[in-house]
Design a protein around this motif. Structure first.
Motif, PDB file in Angstrom:
ATOM      1  N   LEU B 103      -7.884   2.769   2.156  1.00  0.00           N
ATOM      2  CA  LEU B 103      -7.061   3.701   1.379  1.00  0.00           C
ATOM      3  C   LEU B 103      -5.804   4.081   2.151  1.00  0.00           C
ATOM      4  O   LEU B 103      -4.712   4.155   1.587  1.00  0.00           O
ATOM      5  CB  LEU B 103      -7.858   4.977   1.076  1.00  0.00           C
ATOM      6  CG  LEU B 103      -8.786   4.920  -0.118  1.00  0.00           C
ATOM      7  CD1 LEU B 103      -9.476   6.255  -0.269  1.00  0.00           C
ATOM      8  CD2 LEU B 103      -7.984   4.611  -1.373  1.00  0.00           C
ATOM      9  N   LEU B 104      -5.957   4.318   3.455  1.00  0.00           N
ATOM     10  CA  LEU B 104      -4.827   4.724   4.296  1.00  0.00           C
ATOM     11  C   LEU B 104      -3.771   3.628   4.319  1.00  0.00           C
ATOM     12  O   LEU B 104      -2.566   3.904   4.183  1.00  0.00           O
ATOM     13  CB  LEU B 104      -5.321   5.020   5.709  1.00  0.00           C
ATOM     14  CG  LEU B 104      -4.281   5.563   6.677  1.00  0.00           C
ATOM     15  CD1 LEU B 104      -3.888   6.968   6.276  1.00  0.00           C
ATOM     16  CD2 LEU B 104      -4.826   5.560   8.095  1.00  0.00           C
ATOM     17  N   VAL B 109       1.527   1.572   2.636  1.00  0.00           N
ATOM     18  CA  VAL B 109       2.357   0.567   1.972  1.00  0.00           C
ATOM     19  C   VAL B 109       3.147   1.211   0.839  1.00  0.00           C
ATOM     20  O   VAL B 109       4.360   1.022   0.700  1.00  0.00           O
ATOM     21  CB  VAL B 109       1.469  -0.589   1.447  1.00  0.00           C
ATOM     22  CG1 VAL B 109       2.271  -1.496   0.520  1.00  0.00           C
ATOM     23  CG2 VAL B 109       0.905  -1.383   2.605  1.00  0.00           C
ATOM     24  N   THR B 110       2.446   2.060   0.028  1.00  0.00           N
ATOM     25  CA  THR B 110       3.125   2.704  -1.091  1.00  0.00           C
ATOM     26  C   THR B 110       4.252   3.595  -0.607  1.00  0.00           C
ATOM     27  O   THR B 110       5.358   3.589  -1.167  1.00  0.00           O
ATOM     28  CB  THR B 110       2.118   3.554  -1.900  1.00  0.00           C
ATOM     29  OG1 THR B 110       0.897   2.865  -1.943  1.00  0.00           O
ATOM     30  CG2 THR B 110       2.630   3.835  -3.281  1.00  0.00           C
ATOM     31  N   LEU B 111       3.986   4.358   0.425  1.00  0.00           N
ATOM     32  CA  LEU B 111       4.994   5.306   0.908  1.00  0.00           C
ATOM     33  C   LEU B 111       6.169   4.578   1.537  1.00  0.00           C
ATOM     34  O   LEU B 111       7.312   5.017   1.420  1.00  0.00           O
ATOM     35  CB  LEU B 111       4.366   6.260   1.928  1.00  0.00           C
ATOM     36  CG  LEU B 111       3.476   7.362   1.346  1.00  0.00           C
ATOM     37  CD1 LEU B 111       2.919   8.213   2.463  1.00  0.00           C
ATOM     38  CD2 LEU B 111       4.241   8.220   0.371  1.00  0.00           C
ATOM     39  N   SER B 112       5.914   3.437   2.196  1.00  0.00           N
ATOM     40  CA  SER B 112       7.016   2.751   2.864  1.00  0.00           C
ATOM     41  C   SER B 112       7.937   2.077   1.855  1.00  0.00           C
ATOM     42  O   SER B 112       9.086   1.793   2.147  1.00  0.00           O
ATOM     43  CB  SER B 112       6.469   1.715   3.855  1.00  0.00           C
ATOM     44  OG  SER B 112       5.732   0.758   3.136  1.00  0.00           O
ATOM     45  N   ASN B 113       7.426   1.834   0.623  1.00  0.00           N
ATOM     46  CA  ASN B 113       8.282   1.204  -0.375  1.00  0.00           C
ATOM     47  C   ASN B 113       9.265   2.184  -1.002  1.00  0.00           C
ATOM     48  O   ASN B 113      10.330   1.792  -1.435  1.00  0.00           O
ATOM     49  CB  ASN B 113       7.421   0.563  -1.465  1.00  0.00           C
ATOM     50  CG  ASN B 113       6.847  -0.751  -0.985  1.00  0.00           C
ATOM     51  OD1 ASN B 113       7.345  -1.330  -0.017  1.00  0.00           O
ATOM     52  ND2 ASN B 113       5.794  -1.211  -1.627  1.00  0.00           N
TER      53      ASN B 113
END
Lengths: 393, 171
Positions: B103-104, B109-113
């Motif tokens: 999950l982390l 990945v989501t936040l870095s996009n």
């Protein structure tokens, strides 16, 4: 990052000033309390050390430093040592958002560190600085949050001592502080609505004509009572009920650790008096205060002193409340009253007819509630009498 | 500002890990309070002082006090510490830890996009209030109904049963 260091240095100087004032204030508050209480009870009080006994706090401090420090065998050592620190720090930081005076020109020397209110010889430049550490737009919420953190010191001291009296004292005082926090939080809503801001600076500025105690007499009274309970002062000094609990949460503490609790109590008194003065008594405002910033500071200190005197007066003339009555006062009287005060203030701010309707409705509700209470009381008293008379019980 | 953010984030993460691994319940709760304080300060540095203050008042100031209160009254001794230690057996936590790491990674990945900078402007209490009692009024009302239900339930559970005290049959 150009103005980073000047800001840090300015804040550091102001913090040192505030802590200095609070620490000195604490020392002389203990002295003032003993002398004033003695005068109110036709005694003399400490008058031997120095002129009028003025050096008494110093003598007390020296005595406390040389006392033996005990740590009980069953105590949780780390928390036992940490608890006095956790108690003192909220007391020291709570005043960070309170303005001490108007914006003042401060003359600074280029070479030396800028000083607060000190005109150094040969001032090279002058800066405009608000007399107060920080103007946060959630100032009042900051005060409430620091006040709610302050509970931990008491709770942890009571728990870590591994002593049943300390534990009971800790439980009582934390229950008391948590209960009165609600009335406290609701009583400050009035000034927030009148000033339309939570910033302490804006609240003081909104009182430039009339002090809020005129518009908010009920709010001011509730705030004062709730803060007395919050700082565990007489007549709400339940945690320290000597007859029942020895010394409450600090039973096992001695020497400097005890004096830290002592210090926290008195600094909190000064702190809540300053907050009371800011919210309801116009803060530093007074005649000529805006022209002469130092005068504003003097007014502020005078208001704090008046509030502190009132606290000493209350303590030396009133007996302690019983614990269940204390809780009943907090939950059944102060909380509904504070809530009603919020509703009435809000209605009054909108228009007069709404105000009249709301006041009428509240009076009606109050009368109905009192009548219902009286009726139930009589009914249950009758029931209890029946139980007492019946042979089966 | 980013230096303070990373410092506070590190404090929050370390404190939270210690909450889970500590065997003494009261110490673990104290770490949880430290973690909440760090999170509140992160909110503050990101420009949400109102949320920061509420986090302190509600979580650190009210809920955690109740937790500590219960811990004090239970006065857990050595037995509880032993039990905690048994729960920290690797066989028990390896599975959940792997799932959490997945999950982390997904979160990272989501936040870095998204390349949105945090802490653009300061959101004061007034804006929060206007939003709460404007577009989100329904949410506020639903939450208050939920709280009222909780209040009534607590009153019912803690009420003194006067009928039983008088020796009558409870209704």
């Amino acid at each position: 990052m150009d103005n980073f260091w000047p800001i840090v240095i300015e804040a550091a100087i102001k913090s040192v000033f505030i802590i200095f004032v609070l620490a000195t204030g604490f020392a002389y508050m203990t002295f003032a309390e003993r002398r004033v209480a003695a005068l109110l009870q036709t005694r003399l009080g400490p008058n031997r050390v120095g002129p009028f006994g003025l050096l008494q706090p110093l003598a007390d401090a020296i005595k406390l430093i040389f006392k033996e420090e005990l740590i009980p065998g069953g105590a949780d050592k780390v928390i036992f040592l940490l608890a006095p620190v956790i108690t003192v720090i909220p007391a020291l930081v709570i005043l960070a958002v309170v303005p001490w005076g108007p914006t003042a020109p401060i003359h600074c020397c280029q070479v030396t560190i800028p000083g607060l209110n000190i005109t150094l010889g040969g001032a090279y430049f002058t800066i405009q600085s608000g007399l107060g550490l920080a103007d946060v737009n959630v100032g009042l919420l900051y005060i409430l949050s620091v006040a709610s953190i302050a509970v931990y010191g008491v709770v942890l001291a009571g728990w870590s001592s591994d002593n049943k009296y300390a534990m009971l004292g800790g439980i009582r005082s934390s229950a008391q502080m948590v209960s009165y926090e609600l009335a406290l939080g609701l009583s400050v809503v009035g000034p927030i609505m009148l000033a339309q801001s939570m910033s302490m600076v804006d609240i003081v500025n909104a009182q430039s004509r009339v002090w809020f105690v005129v518009y908010q007499p009920v709010g001011a009274l509730i705030f004062y009572l709730a803060t007395l309970a919050e700082v565990n002062r007489a007549p709400f000094d339940m945690p320290e009920a000597e007859q029942e609990l020895t010394a409450g949460y600090h039973t096992e503490y001695s020497g400097m650790k005890f004096s830290l609790f002592f210090m926290a109590e008195y600094i909190k008194m000064i702190g809540v008096s300053a907050i009371f003065a800011t919210l309801f008594l116009g803060g530093w405002r007074g005649p000529m205060a805006e022209q002469v910033p130092l005068l504003g500071m003097a007014y502020f200190f005078a208001k704090i002193a008046a509030s502190l005197f009132f606290m000493i007066w209350l303590r030396s003339t009133h007996p302690r409340l019983r614990y269940d009555r204390l809780m009943a006062l907090g939950w059944k009287v102060l909380l509904p009253l504070a809530l009603a005060n919020v509703v009435v203030t809000a209605a009054a701010l909108i228009d007069t007819t709404l105000f009249a309707i709301v006041v009428g409705a509240l009076v009606l509700i109050g009368v109905v509630a009192l009548a219902a209470y009286a009726w139930r009381r009589r009914a249950s008293a009758g029931g209890r009498a029946a139980v007492a008379q019946s042979p089966a019980t | 500002m980013s230096a303070t953010f990373y410092l506070l984030a590190a404090v929050a993460v370390i404190a939270t890990v210690l909450v889970i691994t500590h065997t003494n319940a009261v110490h673990a709760l104290l770490y949880l309070i430290v973690s909440l304080l760090a999170v509140a300060l992160i909110f503050f540095t990101l420009g949400a002082p109102f949320v920061a203050a509420l986090e302190l008042i509600i979580y650190a100031g009210a809920i955690m006090v109740l937790f500590i209160f219960v811990m004090m009254l239970l006065n857990l001794g050595q037995a509880a510490t032993q039990q905690e230690r048994r729960w920290l057996d690797p066989r028990l936590w390896v599975g959940p830890a792997i799932l959490t790491i997945v999950l982390l990674a997904e979160l990272a990945v989501t936040l870095s996009n998204t390349n949105r900078l945090a802490g653009g402007s300061v959101v004061g209490p007034k804006q929060v209030g206007i939003l709460m009692f404007g577009p989100y009024l329904l949410g506020v009302e639903l939450a208050s109904i939920l709280l009222l239900a909780g209040l009534v339930g607590a009153y019912h559970l803690a009420r003194r049963d006067t009928r039983r005290e008088r020796g009558e049959k409870p209704a």
